[in-house]
Write an enzyme that holds these catalytic residues in place. Structure first.
Site, short mmCIF file in Angstrom:
data_model
loop_
_atom_site.label_atom_id
_atom_site.label_comp_id
_atom_site.label_asym_id
_atom_site.label_seq_id
_atom_site.Cartn_x
_atom_site.Cartn_y
_atom_site.Cartn_z
N GLN A 229 88.47 124.29 3.26
CA GLN A 229 88.74 124.04 1.84
C GLN A 229 87.41 123.96 1.11
OE1 GLN A 229 90.29 120.14 1.26
NE2 GLN A 229 91.18 120.55 -0.73
N GLY A 230 87.19 124.83 0.15
CA GLY A 230 85.91 124.85 -0.57
C GLY A 230 86.08 124.34 -1.99
N GLU B 57 89.08 104.81 -5.39
CA GLU B 57 89.10 104.43 -6.81
C GLU B 57 89.82 105.49 -7.66
OE1 GLU B 57 86.53 104.33 -4.78
OE2 GLU B 57 86.25 102.18 -4.61
N GLU C 115 97.75 117.45 0.08
CA GLU C 115 96.72 116.82 0.91
C GLU C 115 96.92 115.31 0.96
OE1 GLU C 115 92.76 117.86 -0.28
OE2 GLU C 115 91.83 116.79 1.40
N SER D 184 84.56 120.79 -3.02
CA SER D 184 83.43 119.94 -3.42
C SER D 184 82.12 120.71 -3.45
CB SER D 184 83.28 118.78 -2.44
OG SER D 184 84.49 118.09 -2.33
C1 LIG Z 1 84.75 113.52 6.09
C2 LIG Z 1 84.88 114.27 4.81
C3 LIG Z 1 85.52 115.49 4.80
C4 LIG Z 1 85.58 116.22 3.61
N1 LIG Z 1 86.14 117.47 3.66
C5 LIG Z 1 86.11 118.23 2.53
C6 LIG Z 1 86.56 119.57 2.58
O1 LIG Z 1 86.99 120.07 3.63
N2 LIG Z 1 86.49 120.28 1.46
C7 LIG Z 1 86.04 119.78 0.27
O2 LIG Z 1 86.04 120.47 -0.72
N3 LIG Z 1 85.58 118.51 0.20
C8 LIG Z 1 85.61 117.73 1.30
N4 LIG Z 1 85.13 116.44 1.25
C9 LIG Z 1 84.55 115.96 0.01
C10 LIG Z 1 85.39 114.91 -0.70
O3 LIG Z 1 86.48 115.47 -1.34
C11 LIG Z 1 84.45 114.18 -1.69
O4 LIG Z 1 83.53 113.45 -0.90
C12 LIG Z 1 85.17 113.26 -2.63
O5 LIG Z 1 85.90 113.97 -3.58
C13 LIG Z 1 84.22 112.29 -3.34
O6 LIG Z 1 83.15 112.97 -3.91
P1 LIG Z 1 81.63 112.50 -3.63
O7 LIG Z 1 81.47 112.35 -2.18
O8 LIG Z 1 80.76 113.42 -4.34
O9 LIG Z 1 81.54 111.06 -4.28
P2 LIG Z 1 81.25 110.71 -5.81
O10 LIG Z 1 82.14 111.46 -6.69
O11 LIG Z 1 79.80 110.82 -6.06
O12 LIG Z 1 81.66 109.21 -5.84
C14 LIG Z 1 81.00 108.19 -5.10
C15 LIG Z 1 81.87 106.95 -5.11
O13 LIG Z 1 81.96 106.47 -6.46
C16 LIG Z 1 83.27 106.00 -6.72
N5 LIG Z 1 83.80 106.77 -7.87
C17 LIG Z 1 83.68 108.07 -8.11
N6 LIG Z 1 84.28 108.40 -9.25
C18 LIG Z 1 84.81 107.29 -9.77
C19 LIG Z 1 85.56 106.98 -10.92
N7 LIG Z 1 85.92 107.91 -11.81
N8 LIG Z 1 85.96 105.71 -11.09
C20 LIG Z 1 85.62 104.75 -10.20
N9 LIG Z 1 84.91 104.98 -9.09
C21 LIG Z 1 84.51 106.23 -8.87
C22 LIG Z 1 84.06 106.18 -5.43
O14 LIG Z 1 84.01 104.97 -4.70
C23 LIG Z 1 83.29 107.23 -4.67
O15 LIG Z 1 83.46 107.10 -3.28
C24 LIG Z 1 85.05 115.70 2.42
C25 LIG Z 1 84.45 114.44 2.41
C26 LIG Z 1 84.34 113.74 3.60
C27 LIG Z 1 83.65 112.40 3.57
#
Ligand SMILES: Cc1cc2nc3c(=O)[nH]c(=O)nc-3n(C[C@H](O)[C@H](O)[C@H](O)COP(=O)(O)OP(=O)(O)OC[C@H]3O[C@@H](n4cnc5c(N)ncnc54)[C@H](O)[C@@H]3O)c2cc1C
Length: 754
Positions: A494-495, A742, A612, A497
């Site tokens: 899944q692409g 969140e 999902e 992020s």
């Molecule tokens: C093990 C793993 C597998 C994954 N697999 C995939 C995959 O296959 N394909 C893919 O596309 N992505 C994948 N992801 C990515 C995942 O979808 C993102 O990590 C997720 O959407 C959060 O984005 P971020 O890590 O950039 O955190 P950020 O958006 O930077 O957020 C950091 C933290 O801030 C808080 N936060 C963020 N926004 C808000 C808000 N609006 N209000 C309050 N709090 C907030 C949350 O606590 C969050 O954890 C994976 C992630 C992990 C850890």
């Protein structure tokens, strides 16, 4: 399996709510005569005794409405506890008393705990007198007759009937918290007639459990009202020039209230379904409900007061009355500690198998979890297949897996075995190569296969991309891509992020520019699970130049072997390579790989994310981890076993609750939350973390021993214990991927009416 409210039940709930909240009833508390006139007293009484013979689930539907209206009535102690005891007694005066109770001619209440001494006396015609104190008999202030248990010197516990005006009976009315009333009874040689002397401890236990389950239903009604009132208040109360509900912290409190209420309703449904099943299943279900509903009641009562500000602590607002009723619920019908201890003892001795697996297969009237034909035959077929086709080395490999999904070669072996059986795409219709299973069959398969230790096969192709292609894809795309997903020949990633687009997915910047019959893709995707195994990526790319951030996004299928793609492995804190960063440098993708229209990507992504978040049966995996942990815990010397098993029970209760939430969503229950997928994602991820934290507790000091070999099953002689620390560390991701905790809370809060 029947988990759906019948149309009669829905009508009953509506009419009870209308009446209980009508002006006539609201002005003065409804009298017992009013209850009789409405036909409500006859509900729990068998037709043979002149009643309506309603099922337990119908009765619960009505009792929930009493809680919703915070109705001042002794209905639960009288018509559940006392009428239940009378209904179970054969012969003597029990049946005529029951008929009188159903008609409203008698108000009979029962004391649930045996505290009195009984002795035979020649001076009374019935030959028995009772002495002692029986405090806080609920409904006792207005009762005409009491059912009281008493031990005699022969050690036998008997049930006695005592009239309110019996000489020697001292009765002090007690005004109680939460719109209920009671009486303290003092008996000094009071004449009593024997109602029953056969297996009274067992009968009392059954009725205590039944009443506890119904009290949970009443509490669910009370908390539903409180949650609605708090949502309304935070919608209308303006501070800092905007409604309170617009502050994120308040949004998240609202989500917690809504989630707690949904969980309470789901686990209560289990307790109600378990009343007529075998005693050990009933005990487990009722104690789980009392613990979980009590926890939800406490949270909702406290937080509702807090969110009403000073208004919440006045006696002028209904919030306080409702909160007091929930406090009363918490301390009645067995303390939370008693129920948690009871559950913990069972969890330790018997394990915590799936709720439908643990219960006897005997359907009851109303809601029940039993499988009936043809699902029963399906279950046998599934068990036979697992016995012959699931090799032991795959079970061991799954047990030693520390990541979210097992390595591709392990999943692949199982995927192909399932494919040969026609079962690999369990949620797909027959026309696309799925088995066309019903929701019940999918649920049975998930629990049976995972309980047997089968590897988890990657859901990205089967559960995410497949449904997207069926719904939005062209016939040519469906014909090209669906068959190899079913067979397991082609794996997907899944692409979504990107480094600059996480929770805020619409910030993505990977661009696809049209160039003749192709798109040229440039940019990068990150956190791509199993990107190093995948044949294809389902990617969100930016195609539009202008408009809103969500408007220019498209959904593209990208061959992972295309020139211009490079993959950077990312190792997690658990020591595993499951994630990747993918770079696209002028990667050519045929325009025929666009799904839907240009700019439709956001709509398709939302559809996919719903699958999902709520598409899986996560409770099955949690249970398997708990079963493995239990084995390890029983083998090891724990530093504080009692505390450990209580914590183990707390997590197991959460899993029972999650399983019921999943069933409600899967079977499309009436009144299931519009934010069900987010509630499931939120709770499933938190529970996964709680399960893995128990793993660290089991290990104690040994948790610092670190094994870096991956995959762990390649290590000769590897033991289940060695997977626990990495699993704990990797599980931190559960509340981040698929939309962070969140984000889910915000979605839950926003699905509520504003
Ligand atoms: C093990 C793993 C597998 C994954 N697999 C995939 C995959 O296959 N394909 C893919 O596309 N992505 C994948 N992801 C990515 C995942 O979808 C993102 O990590 C997720 O959407 C959060 O984005 P971020 O890590 O950039 O955190 P950020 O958006 O930077 O957020 C950091 C933290 O801030 C808080 N936060 C963020 N926004 C808000 C808000 N609006 N209000 C309050 N709090 C907030 C949350 O606590 C969050 O954890 C994976 C992630 C992990 C850890």
């Amino acid at each position: 399996m029947n988990f759906l409210a019948s149309s009669e039940d829905i009508l009953l709930a509506d009419s009870a709510q209308r009446w209980l909240r009508s002006d006539a009833f609201a002005a003065t508390a409804p009298s017992w005569r009013d209850f009789a006139a409405m036909g409500w007293l006859s509900l729990p009484v068998a037709e043979s005794a002149g009643g309506a013979g309603a099922s337990e689930s119908t009765l619960a539907v009505f009792i929930e409405q009493l809680g919703y209206a915070c109705c001042e009535s002794p209905y639960v102690p009288a018509m559940v506890m006392a009428a239940g005891l009378l209904g179970a007694i054969e012969g003597g005066s029990a049946q005529s008393l029951l008929a009188a109770a159903a008609a409203g001619d008698e108000l009979i209440v029962a004391a649930p705990e045996p505290l009195l001494q009984a002795s035979q006396s020649g001076s009374h015609p019935d030959g028995w007198v009772l002495s002692g104190e029986q405090p806080l008999v609920l409904g006792g202030d207005t009762a005409s007759l009491f059912i009281l248990p008493g031990y005699a010197s022969d050690g036998v516990l008997r049930l006695f009937a005592v009239r309110r005006d019996a000489p020697g009976l001292g009765l002090n009315k007690v005004r109680c918290l939460g719109a209920c009333h009671a009486a303290d009874l003092v008996l000094d040689g009071v004449q009593a007639s024997v109602l029953n002397e056969h297996d009274v401890p067992g009968l009392l236990q059954l009725m205590r459990d039944r009443t506890t389950a119904m009290a949970c239903a009443e509490a669910v009604g009370t908390m539903s009202f409180l949650v609605e009132a708090t949502l309304e208040y935070t919608n209308s109360r303006v501070q800092f020039k905007k409604p309170l509900a617009h502050f994120q912290v308040i949004e998240h409190y609202r989500a917690e209230l809504l989630t707690a209420c949904e969980e309470a309703r789901a686990i209560t449904q289990l307790a109600i379904a378990a009343i007529d099943t075998d005693p050990s299943f009933r005990r487990r279900a009722v104690s789980a409900a009392k613990v979980k509903v009590g926890e939800a009641a406490g949270l909702i009562a406290r937080q509702s007061i807090q969110m009403h500000g000073a208004m919440g602590v006045t006696d002028e607002l209904t919030v306080g009355w409702y909160a007091k009723r929930l406090l009363a619920f918490d301390v009645l019908w067995g303390s939370p500690e008693m129920h948690l201890n009871r559950y913990a003892a069972m969890a330790k001795d018997e394990g915590v198998a799936g709720t439908y697996l643990a219960q006897p297969q005997r359907p009851t009237a109303g809601i029940h979890l039993c499988l009936e034909a043809p699902n029963l035959e399906f279950r046998d077929e599934a068990l036979a297949f697992l016995k012959t086709s699931l090799p032991a080395h795959l079970v061991v490999a799954q047990q030693l897996t520390t990541t979210v999904y097992p390595e591709a070669d392990i999943a692949d072996q199982w995927h192909r075995a399932l494919y040969r059986q026609g079962w690999s795409a369990s949620n797909w219709p027959r026309e696309h190569g799925g088995p066309g299973w019903t929701a019940e069959q999918r649920y049975v398969w998930a629990h049976e296969s995972i309980a047997a230790g089968a590897p988890i096969i990657s859901p990205i192709g089967l559960q995410l991309v497949g449904p997207v292609l069926m719904h939005f894809g062209s016939p040519a795309q469906a014909a090209r891509y669906l068959p190899p997903i079913v067979s397991g020949e082609e794996l997907w990633c899944q692409g979504f992020s990107e480094p600059g687009a996480g929770s805020d997915l619409a910030a993505l910047s990977t661009r696809a520019t049209r160039d003749g019959g192709d798109y040229r893709v440039n940019g990068t995707k990150i956190w791509t699970t199993h990107g190093h195994f995948a044949h294809f990526m389902a990617a969100l790319v930016r195609t539009g130049a202008s408009g809103g951030r969500r408007e220019g996004i498209s959904f593209l299928l990208i061959d992972m072997h295309s020139p211009g793609i490079t993959i950077r492995p990312i190792v997690t804190i658990g020591g595993d390579h499951e994630l990747n960063q993918i770079f696209f440098d002028d990667v050519r993708v045929p325009a025929t790989n666009l799904v839907g229209d240009e700019g439709q990507g956001w709509e398709i992504a939302k559809f996919m994310l719903d699958y999902e978040r709520g598409g899986d049966i996560m409770s099955a995996g949690h249970r398997r981890l708990m079963a493995e942990l239990r084995e390890v815990a029983l083998r090891r010397e724990l530093s504080d076993p009692h505390a450990f098993w209580l914590d183990f029970a707390t997590v197991a209760v959460d899993i029972d609750t999650l399983e019921m939430l999943e069933l409600r969503t899967l079977l499309g229950c009436h009144g299931a939350s519009p934010a069900a997928a987010s509630i499931l994602k939120l709770r499933a991820s938190e529970i996964q973390q709680a399960v893995t934290a128990l793993g660290i507790r089991v290990l104690g000091r040994d948790a610092i021993r670190w094994e870096s070999r991956r995959p762990l099953y390649d290590l000769p002689g590897a033991r289940a214990e060695q997977a626990l620390v990495s699993r704990y560390l990797n599980s931190r991701a559960n509340t981040i991927f698929g939309g962070a905790r969140e984000i889910q809370k915000t979605l839950i809060a926003r699905a509520a009416p504003t």
